[in-house]
Every structure is written in structure tokens, then in C-alpha cells.
Design an enzyme around this catalytic site. Structure first.
Site, PDB file in Angstrom:
ATOM      1  N   CYS A  75       0.872  -1.176   0.000  1.00 46.65           N
ATOM      2  CA  CYS A  75       0.000   0.000   0.000  1.00 46.65           C
ATOM      3  C   CYS A  75       0.908   1.225   0.000  1.00 46.65           C
ATOM      4  O   CYS A  75       2.109   1.109  -0.235  1.00 46.65           O
ATOM      5  CB  CYS A  75      -0.974  -0.010   1.175  1.00 46.65           C
ATOM      6  SG  CYS A  75      -0.226   0.133   2.811  1.00 46.65           S
ATOM      7  N   CYS A 122      -2.018   1.940  -3.953  1.00 49.12           N
ATOM      8  CA  CYS A 122      -0.787   2.659  -4.312  1.00 49.12           C
ATOM      9  C   CYS A 122      -0.730   3.020  -5.784  1.00 49.12           C
ATOM     10  O   CYS A 122       0.199   3.700  -6.224  1.00 49.12           O
ATOM     11  CB  CYS A 122       0.451   1.866  -3.899  1.00 49.12           C
ATOM     12  SG  CYS A 122       0.468   0.130  -4.357  1.00 49.12           S
ATOM     13  N   CYS A 158       2.883   1.501  -7.417  1.00 50.47           N
ATOM     14  CA  CYS A 158       3.169   0.094  -7.166  1.00 50.47           C
ATOM     15  C   CYS A 158       3.975  -0.480  -8.331  1.00 50.47           C
ATOM     16  O   CYS A 158       3.715  -0.166  -9.490  1.00 50.47           O
ATOM     17  CB  CYS A 158       1.870  -0.697  -7.001  1.00 50.47           C
ATOM     18  SG  CYS A 158       1.077  -0.463  -5.399  1.00 50.47           S
TER      19      CYS A 158
END
Length: 218
Positions: A93, A167, A171
Site C-alpha cells: 500500500c 498505491c 506500485c
């Protein structure tokens, strides 16, 4: 050592140098025959550098660096084909302070020794969300000793499944990797009462994922 954007080994106190030397020795014993001293030193000190700007954890930097370096070395071993066959799931996250920590807590508690769980954040925080810690304690799981951490290339590459939680483009994406995107409310700033439904939904999803991976759960 004070918080700084530039990490230099010469800035370390005698105590910090001794602590890192002890950590390097422990890691060297643990990874004997797998990695040499140079690789272990490099991972340990780059791990230290990643936490060096987090003033809230300054007193524990050598310990955090050792724990994170250990995880990264296990990941590198997996990438290089040294695997024990257990599935690895990485929970990501933004701050690695709430959702991903709760998911890791459930995963580790339920999977036991049958699978490996890691977590990380694209902009990792200095401490875990207290409401997340309290809500997990209600479920009988202690995540108070965990700490927010970043993700690194070898950790992502080693994972069999990467679970992302809010995210977005931050990510990491690697071709051929299995990704799951869990849309969950961010518990940041919420009370324990407000976090409970998020916690329960995370548990449900973790249990479902473990079932898909054929990992036995209690």
C-alpha cells in the site's frame, strides 16, 4: 545519528557501527554458503540507508536494517532459484502502516509455516497506524512489533502474488507476475471502531487467497 537525506558510514556512532557489525555477523552465519560477506554488507547498509531519514525509528535503525536486510536476502535467494517451495505473497500500500500491515498480520497468523508473507509501501511511514494495531489486537493478532518498510526489486521479483491496496501507479509492475488489486478504504485517521469493518474485509480476502493457494488454515 540524526535524520539526514544523505547517509554516510562515517556519520555513524561507535554504538551504531558495533550494532551493524554484529548484525552482519549474524546474517553471515545465517546465510553461510548462500551469500558472501560483500553481498551481506551491501544489503545491510543499503537497508540502513533506506530507514535513515525516519527520525521516529532512529534509535532502532540497526535492528530495522538487519530485519529488512534478512528479508531482502531471502528474496534474492528465491530469485536466484534457492526456493523452499512455499508460496510468497507481498502486500503493498502507500504507507505500509495500515491495510498492508493488517493483511500481513492475518496472512502470517493463518498460514503459519506453510507460506511466506511480506509487506511494503511506496512512501513508507515512520510508524504503524495505532488504530490498525488496536483493531488487530481485538482479533488476537499482535502487529505492534512490525514496522513500515519500502519494497525493493528483489522482494517484488521473489513474490508469487503481489496484492496492491491503493498505491496506484506507484506500485511496481513486473511482466508475468500475478497481481491482485484490493480496493479497501484507507484506515489513516480513522478510529478503531471505523477500522474494524476494514479489518474484517481484509481477513475475508486473506482467507480466500490462502484457499486459492491451497494453503491449509486453522
Amino acid at each position: 545519528m540524526t535524520s539526514s537525506s544523505t547517509y554516510k558510514r562515517d556519520d555513524l556512532s561507535i554504538d551504531q557501527r558495533l550494532a551493524l557489525a554484529t548484525a552482519a555477523r549474524r546474517l553471515g552465519e545465517e546465510f553461510t554458503g548462500v551469500f558472501g560477506a560483500e553481498t551481506i554488507e551491501r544489503f545491510l547498509h543499503t537497508s540502513y540507508e533506506q530507514f535513515a531519514t525516519k527520525a521516529a525509528v532512529a534509535n532502532f535503525l540497526p535492528l530495522l536494517a538487519e530485519r529488512f536486510a534478512r528479508q531482502r536476502l531471502h528474496a534474492l535467494a528465491r530469485v536466484e532459484g534457492k526456493s523452499d517451495g512455499r508460496p510468497i505473497v507481498l502486500f503493498l500500500c502507500v504507507h505500509n502502516a495500515g491495510r498492508s500491515q493488517m493483511a500481513l498480520g492475518f496472512f502470517t497468523h493463518l498460514a503459519g509455516e506453510h507460506a511466506v508473507g511480506w509487506s511494503g509501501g511506496s512512501e513508507f511511514a515512520s510508524e504503524i497506524n495505532p488504530a490498525a494495531v488496536a483493531s488487530m489486537a481485538e482479533a488476537g493478532i499482535d502487529i505492534s512489533r512490525e514496522f513500515p518498510k519500502p519494497w525493493t526489486e528483489e522482494i517484488v521479483r521473489a513474490a508469487d502474488v503481489v496484492v496492491t491496496m491503493g498505491c496506484g501507479d506507484a506500485c511496481p509492475v513486473y511482466p508475468g507476475k500475478r497481481y491482485l488489486d484490493w480496493e479497501l478504504e484507507d484506515p489513516a485517521g480513522l478510529s478503531v471502531e471505523q477500522v474494524r469493518p476494514i479489518r474484517d474485509e481484509i481477513e475475508r480476502r486473506v482467507r480466500a487467497l490462502l484457499a486459492e493457494l491451497n494453503v491449509p488454515v486453522p
